[in-house]
Write a protein that holds these residues in place. Structure first.
Motif, PDB file in Angstrom:
ATOM      1  N   UNK A   1       0.854  -1.061   0.012  1.00 46.68           N
ATOM      2  CA  UNK A   1      -0.092   0.068  -0.183  1.00 46.68           C
ATOM      3  C   UNK A   1       0.826   1.219   0.192  1.00 46.68           C
ATOM      4  N   UNK A   2       0.418   2.104  -0.796  1.00 45.52           N
ATOM      5  CA  UNK A   2       1.225   3.199  -0.946  1.00 45.52           C
ATOM      6  C   UNK A   2       0.189   4.638  -0.764  1.00 45.52           C
ATOM      7  N   UNK A   3       0.524   5.123   0.772  1.00 45.56           N
ATOM      8  CA  UNK A   3      -0.251   6.040   1.147  1.00 45.56           C
ATOM      9  C   UNK A   3       0.430   7.323   0.905  1.00 45.56           C
ATOM     10  N   UNK A   4       0.020   8.224  -0.169  1.00 45.90           N
ATOM     11  CA  UNK A   4       0.767   9.670  -0.279  1.00 45.90           C
ATOM     12  C   UNK A   4      -0.465  10.701  -0.242  1.00 45.90           C
TER      13      UNK A   4
ATOM     14  N   UNK B   1      -3.809   9.919   0.610  1.00 46.84           N
ATOM     15  CA  UNK B   1      -3.646  10.249   2.062  1.00 46.84           C
ATOM     16  C   UNK B   1      -4.203  11.765   2.025  1.00 46.84           C
ATOM     17  N   UNK B   2      -4.369  12.478   3.352  1.00 43.47           N
ATOM     18  CA  UNK B   2      -4.319  11.504   4.535  1.00 43.47           C
ATOM     19  C   UNK B   2      -5.842  10.905   4.645  1.00 43.47           C
ATOM     20  N   UNK B   3      -5.730   9.696   5.255  1.00 43.82           N
ATOM     21  CA  UNK B   3      -6.953   8.869   5.578  1.00 43.82           C
ATOM     22  C   UNK B   3      -6.879   8.399   6.899  1.00 43.82           C
ATOM     23  N   UNK B   4      -7.851   8.322   7.579  1.00 40.90           N
ATOM     24  CA  UNK B   4      -7.945   7.780   9.051  1.00 40.90           C
ATOM     25  C   UNK B   4      -7.461   6.618   9.048  1.00 40.90           C
TER      26      UNK B   4
ATOM     27  N   UNK C   1      -5.957   0.754   7.635  1.00 43.52           N
ATOM     28  CA  UNK C   1      -5.845  -0.748   8.037  1.00 43.52           C
ATOM     29  C   UNK C   1      -6.797  -1.425   7.174  1.00 43.52           C
ATOM     30  N   UNK C   2      -7.970  -1.056   7.306  1.00 40.38           N
ATOM     31  CA  UNK C   2      -9.200  -2.076   6.402  1.00 40.38           C
ATOM     32  C   UNK C   2      -8.823  -2.063   5.108  1.00 40.38           C
ATOM     33  N   UNK C   3      -8.073  -1.086   4.531  1.00 37.73           N
ATOM     34  CA  UNK C   3      -7.842  -1.111   2.895  1.00 37.73           C
ATOM     35  C   UNK C   3      -6.752  -2.182   2.823  1.00 37.73           C
ATOM     36  N   UNK C   4      -5.619  -1.895   3.713  1.00 40.00           N
ATOM     37  CA  UNK C   4      -4.374  -3.016   3.670  1.00 40.00           C
ATOM     38  C   UNK C   4      -4.874  -4.486   3.902  1.00 40.00           C
ATOM     39  N   UNK C   5      -5.945  -4.565   4.783  1.00 37.13           N
ATOM     40  CA  UNK C   5      -6.325  -5.909   5.098  1.00 37.13           C
ATOM     41  C   UNK C   5      -7.084  -6.459   3.922  1.00 37.13           C
ATOM     42  N   UNK C   6      -7.962  -5.673   3.324  1.00 39.90           N
ATOM     43  CA  UNK C   6      -8.707  -5.927   2.118  1.00 39.90           C
ATOM     44  C   UNK C   6      -8.034  -6.397   0.912  1.00 39.90           C
ATOM     45  N   UNK C   7      -6.561  -6.107   0.738  1.00 43.47           N
ATOM     46  CA  UNK C   7      -5.804  -6.259  -0.448  1.00 43.47           C
ATOM     47  C   UNK C   7      -4.733  -7.212   0.187  1.00 43.47           C
ATOM     48  N   UNK C   8      -4.906  -7.727   1.198  1.00 46.91           N
ATOM     49  CA  UNK C   8      -3.605  -8.539   1.902  1.00 46.91           C
ATOM     50  C   UNK C   8      -2.464  -8.017   1.810  1.00 46.91           C
ATOM     51  N   UNK C   9      -2.170  -6.787   2.116  1.00 47.37           N
ATOM     52  CA  UNK C   9      -0.970  -6.161   2.021  1.00 47.37           C
ATOM     53  C   UNK C   9       0.158  -6.521   2.763  1.00 47.37           C
ATOM     54  N   UNK C  10       1.262  -6.942   2.240  1.00 42.81           N
ATOM     55  CA  UNK C  10       2.548  -7.066   3.233  1.00 42.81           C
ATOM     56  C   UNK C  10       3.370  -5.992   3.627  1.00 42.81           C
ATOM     57  N   UNK C  11       3.026  -4.940   2.861  1.00 46.83           N
ATOM     58  CA  UNK C  11       3.931  -3.850   3.525  1.00 46.83           C
ATOM     59  C   UNK C  11       3.116  -2.357   3.206  1.00 46.83           C
ATOM     60  N   UNK C  12       3.405  -1.150   3.972  1.00 48.87           N
ATOM     61  CA  UNK C  12       2.847  -0.023   4.011  1.00 48.87           C
ATOM     62  C   UNK C  12       4.152   1.024   3.846  1.00 48.87           C
ATOM     63  N   UNK C  13       3.786   1.916   2.742  1.00 51.11           N
ATOM     64  CA  UNK C  13       4.922   3.119   2.568  1.00 51.11           C
ATOM     65  C   UNK C  13       4.113   3.980   2.664  1.00 51.11           C
ATOM     66  N   UNK C  14       4.341   5.344   3.326  1.00 51.38           N
ATOM     67  CA  UNK C  14       3.940   6.584   3.331  1.00 51.38           C
ATOM     68  C   UNK C  14       4.859   7.745   2.984  1.00 51.38           C
TER      69      UNK C  14
END
Length: 612
Positions: free
Chosen positions: A56-59, A86-89, A94-107
């Motif tokens: 997930x790339x949250x920018x 971003x920004x998002x709550x 977390x729900x987005x990352x879980x929905x796509x089964x993300x291994x990592x998060x970059x902001x």
């Protein structure tokens, strides 16, 4: 072939050519972009990213240049990029990352997100871990992890205009299918394209593709700055604009204020939502040398439609053909003058939903994949005798009121030509008798009252199409790609205008005077109290309030009480008109109640109108 491969070739062939310019942030050339991509890919590999894993790339939109490098870096490392604006709550992230089964998060920055089970990193940390850029001429390095055309490359979340967003999975082949191939690298284009797109949208992915595959210098102004438009066009030799109807209207208004006409621009493309004729006319005025195109696409793929617009006729979406159909509920093609759902055939590399899609076939609503390569768009359109397609309404956005299917786009078009209306969105609100009624949310450019706007509609639309309520708002909530979030508007309206908030009296019996108010009065609302003094206006107001209580059987009733919100409809309007006639001693047409649904507005109008 992948986008990082194409970037490496462009960096070798045209290293100093500008790729991205973000107004106020700077310019990214192909060589710098390639080097940053390699460093980020190395940083991701150091964190253990494996081929096929999702990141997930949250920018924020202000981080477009860093986001572009991170997006390509994930692909170069063999991962699958999932961009999120971003920004998002944190809960949403977390729900987005879980929905796509993300291994990592970059902001783009900020503290770690508590509760995420995978690895996290800021963009700056990834580049610190990567190797320093080598001095001297560039020798294009291969991508870190080569991937095949059928391998997944990105997940794009649809806008969710009227429902939940869906995750569309794009492959490497779908991102590079327009690349000509061979060893020669097409030269970059001399002129620039100006646009305003948000991170995380399908439009953003199209911008990245166009920059790399077609060699387009993209000039981004995000958020859209209409007052800067003329200067940016001249500074960067912009000859093409990619807008949405909202930004197109802002551009027209700004250039008119400045007394400018941008003769350099040769092409204006509008997408995301259909153009209307007044906007086309405005674009033709301020971009006199430009061709204006209405472009229709969906994130799920498909051939799409395109139509060159003229100011003297309603803009179409395009023409029916082998890759575009208009069908009824049984999947049969409709005839000229008829409406149906637009279907597009997917001709390129296959896309699909990350989660299970709705079953193939003609059932369901919204955009969905069907059998034999067709995509049902969820949009209702009308065709003419020449096969031109005209947008009518989102299929799941039609308001069913009293058994009638009312296209909110028709009402919006009528309101948009009012001198004081800058933006408008029409949606449905619950109603006890009719099921749903129309509500118009309006952004004004000049003073106007809700009653004036309803009267404007009454002079142009069938009675059933006149909004039951008009609310003035400062701005319309938009998705990142410029579509109005009507579901959010409806939720906000329901929160401030709850149904069932007024307790009904017994049928046929007037509500008791002085009955306690079951709901706190809205801020600024004056409850009915002792008369301020004698006078005709006060007597009329007392009669109106009493008639509302008698006919609608509700309590309390105030000046701001709305006939439709209290359960009124056309039949009750006839009864209310008769009750008012009995109380004030002169005829009252039911149309007055439909025109002035607020008790206060109706009282004022009746008091100001002398007896016949």
């Amino acid at each position: 072939m992948s986008l990082p491969d194409i970037l490496a070739r462009r960096a070798a062939g045209h290293p100093a050519a500008p790729a991205f310019t973000v107004d106020g942030a700077g310019t990214l050339d192909y060589l710098t972009w390639h080097r940053e991509t390699g460093r980020i890919a190395a940083g991701l590999a150091a964190r253990g990213l494996r081929p096929g894993e999702r990141v997930v790339l949250a920018f924020e939109d202000g981080d477009w240049l860093t986001f572009a490098s991170c997006f390509l870096g994930v692909l170069a490392a063999g991962g699958v990029a999932v961009p999120v604006r971003a920004p998002v709550p944190p809960s949403h992230l977390l729900s987005t990352a879980a929905g796509v089964d993300a291994a990592g998060l970059v902001t783009g920055g900020g503290p770690p997100v508590a509760g995420f089970g995978g690895w996290q990193s800021g963009a700056g940390e990834l580049t610190e871990a990567g190797p320093a850029a080598p001095p001297g001429p560039l020798t294009p390095a291969p991508v870190v992890v080569p991937r095949g055309g059928a391998d997944p490359a990105a997940v794009i979340l649809t806008s969710g205009t009227t429902g939940a967003a869906k995750a569309v999975l794009s492959t490497h082949a779908s991102l590079t299918d327009d690349w000509p191939g061979g060893d020669d690298v097409p030269p970059p284009q001399v002129n620039a394209l100006l646009t305003s797109v948000a991170v995380g949208t399908n439009a953003a992915l199209s911008v990245l593709k166009g920059c790399l595959v077609n060699g387009v210098h993209v000039v981004l102004t995000q958020p859209f700055a209409p007052e800067r438009l003329a200067a940016l066009i001249e500074e960067h030799r912009v000859t093409a604009l990619s807008l949405v109807p909202t930004t197109a209207r802002l551009a027209v208004a700004a250039l008119r204020r400045q007394g400018r006409a941008a003769g350099r621009v040769r092409s204006v493309v509008s997408s995301s939502a259909p153009l209307d004729q007044p906007t086309v006319a405005g674009l033709a005025e301020v971009f006199p040398a430009a061709e204006i195109f209405n472009v229709y696409t969906v994130a799920e793929g498909g051939a799409g439609l395109q139509h060159r617009c003229s100011p003297d006729r309603p803009p179409a979406l395009g023409t029916l053909g082998p890759e575009a159909r208009l069908v009824d509920g049984a999947g049969r093609d409709v005839g000229p003058g008829e409406s149906g759902e637009l279907w597009l055939r997917h001709t390129g590399p296959a896309l699909g939903y990350l989660a299970p899609a709705p079953a193939a076939g003609g059932s369901g609503s919204g955009t969905r994949y069907l059998a034999d390569g067709w995509i049902a768009t969820g949009d209702l359109c009308r065709r003419d005798a020449d096969g031109l397609v005209y947008f009518v309404e989102r299929a799941d956005d039609v308001v069913v009121s009293g058994g009638l299917n009312i296209a909110s786009a028709t009402v919006e078009a009528a309101l948009r030509v009012h001198r004081a209306v800058a933006e408008v969105a029409v949606f449905g609100a619950p109603h006890a008798a009719l099921g749903r009624v129309l509500v118009a949310a309006v952004v004004l450019s000049a003073p106007a009252s809700p009653a004036e706007l309803r009267d404007h509609c009454a002079g142009r639309l069938p009675r059933d199409h006149v909004p039951a309520d008009v609310v003035i708002v400062a701005e319309l909530p938009l998705t990142p790609n410029g579509k109005v979030r009507k579901r959010l508007l409806a939720e906000r309206y329901a929160g401030t205008h709850p149904t069932g908030a007024h307790e009904p009296a017994e049928p046929g019996k007037p509500a008791e005077a002085g009955k306690p108010d079951p709901v706190p009065a809205p801020a600024g609302a004056a409850p009915v109290g002792p008369p301020p003094g004698p006078g005709t206006a006060h007597a009329v107001e007392e009669a109106v309030l009493a008639a509302f209580r008698e006919v609608l059987g509700v309590e309390p009733v105030r000046r701001d009480s709305n006939f439709f919100r209290l359960g009124g409809h056309s039949l009750l309007a006839v009864q209310l008109a008769g009750e008012l006639e009995r109380r004030i001693g002169r005829p009252v047409a039911p149309a007055w109640i439909l025109r002035f649904p607020s008790a206060g507005d109706l009282s004022d109008a009746l008091a100001e109108t002398p007896p016949a």
